[in-house]
Write an enzyme that holds these catalytic residues in place. Structure first.
Site, PDB file in Angstrom:
ATOM      1  N   ASP A 109      35.545  19.121  19.988  1.00  0.00           N
ATOM      2  CA  ASP A 109      34.470  19.942  20.544  1.00  0.00           C
ATOM      3  C   ASP A 109      33.343  19.985  19.525  1.00  0.00           C
ATOM      4  O   ASP A 109      33.507  20.517  18.423  1.00  0.00           O
ATOM      5  CB  ASP A 109      34.996  21.349  20.831  1.00  0.00           C
ATOM      6  CG  ASP A 109      33.971  22.261  21.515  1.00  0.00           C
ATOM      7  OD1 ASP A 109      32.767  21.984  21.414  1.00  0.00           O
ATOM      8  OD2 ASP A 109      34.392  23.252  22.135  1.00  0.00           O
ATOM      9  N   HIS A 112      32.965  20.548  25.277  1.00  0.00           N
ATOM     10  CA  HIS A 112      33.002  22.007  25.179  1.00  0.00           C
ATOM     11  C   HIS A 112      33.257  22.669  26.530  1.00  0.00           C
ATOM     12  O   HIS A 112      33.306  23.893  26.609  1.00  0.00           O
ATOM     13  CB  HIS A 112      31.651  22.494  24.610  1.00  0.00           C
ATOM     14  CG  HIS A 112      31.581  23.959  24.336  1.00  0.00           C
ATOM     15  ND1 HIS A 112      32.451  24.609  23.467  1.00  0.00           N
ATOM     16  CD2 HIS A 112      30.741  24.930  24.817  1.00  0.00           C
ATOM     17  CE1 HIS A 112      32.142  25.890  23.418  1.00  0.00           C
ATOM     18  NE2 HIS A 112      31.125  26.112  24.233  1.00  0.00           N
ATOM     19  N   SER A 122      33.077  30.054  26.535  1.00  0.00           N
ATOM     20  CA  SER A 122      32.131  30.062  25.425  1.00  0.00           C
ATOM     21  C   SER A 122      31.626  31.475  25.143  1.00  0.00           C
ATOM     22  O   SER A 122      32.406  32.360  24.802  1.00  0.00           O
ATOM     23  CB  SER A 122      30.994  29.084  25.728  1.00  0.00           C
ATOM     24  OG  SER A 122      30.265  28.762  24.556  1.00  0.00           O
TER      25      SER A 122
END
Length: 267
Positions: free
Chosen positions: A216, A244, A94
């Site tokens: 996601d 995610h 991320s």
């Protein structure tokens, strides 16, 4: 202050290549526990916590330095200088994928490859760019966090995790969020969700794997396709997974894709 203490650095394994794992917002290095140990059998591995997260030195959190992701990228380069003897494979989840991207632009010779797990250069929709959220949505998200961080965590963390068949992972992410210092987490959230690094994508020439989940909530499929178009030396892989955090909810599938990329890239 030592880099090891500041970032709670842990090293394992022994091999010709060093792989560095970096966690996402609200998390810490334990989130790699289903993936990293297998790589320590073949490679040298480095795990660490971003300053302000996990077991890092919270007193080192400087709002000016960490007012952009460049501060974290500088920390990463210091960790590599201290603990990585040669070019590394950087695996970032991320927001850490963007931190790795920025570091690879500053010092490309320090990186052999980068693996970007659920990355997003910008979460905000802009013209033809689909980031997943309108600016107003991000404003509401951040304000809700300001008003009641614990309640926000309990609501949002399971949505971020996904993994409908493994609710315990959503609970784990709630607990991870709530272990963070709320004032630091709120500041880091603003830096994360308001960042826009689309213009930086073409600047990174280090071989990159963009690893996305098929479903996601945080990063739509359009983001991965956009990044692959903009990054000159990248490939996109989509695994069948809801959420995610595939390194937690789909570690085997994630590792297979990463292994294929490493075999092609490192030889």
């Amino acid at each position: 202050m030592s880099v090891q203490y500041r970032n709670n650095v842990h090293i394992a394994g022994n091999g010709p290549v060093t792989i560095v794992f970096s966690h996402g917002f609200g998390c810490d290095q334990t989130m790699w526990r289903f993936v990293a140990p297998a790589y320590a059998q073949r490679y040298r591995t480095i795990l660490f916590d971003l300053v302000g997260s996990g077991g890092s030195d919270l007193s080192a959190y400087d709002r000016k330095k960490y007012g952009s992701l460049h501060g974290y990228a500088d920390d990463l380069l210091e960790i590599l200088d201290a603990y990585a003897p040669g070019p590394v494979v950087f695996v970032g989840h991320s927001v850490s994928a963007m931190i790795g991207l920025l570091a690879s632009i500053k010092a490309p010779k320090r990186f052999a490859a980068q693996v970007m797990v659920g990355p997003s250069p910008s979460f905000i929709n802009d013209g033809d760019y689909v980031g997943g959220f309108n600016r107003e949505d991000i404003g509401i998200l951040l304000q809700t966090m300001e008003d009641n961080f614990a309640a926000w965590s309990e609501k949002v963390a399971p949505m971020i995790m996904g993994a409908p068949n493994r609710p315990e992972l959503g609970t784990e992410l709630i607990e991870s969020f709530c272990r963070n210092d709320p004032s630091i987490a709120k500041h880091f959230a603003r830096v994360t969700f308001l960042a826009d690094h689309r213009a930086d994508l073409p600047k990174s020439t280090v071989p990159a794997l963009i690893l996305q989940c098929s479903d996601d909530l945080i990063v739509p499929r359009e983001v991965g396709a956009y990044m692959q178009r903009c990054m000159p030396n990248s490939i996109l892989a989509v695994i069948d997974n809801v959420g995610h955090c595939p390194h937690l909810s789909a570690p085997s599938a994630s590792s297979r894709v990463i292994d294929e990329f490493l075999a092609q890239t490192l030889g």
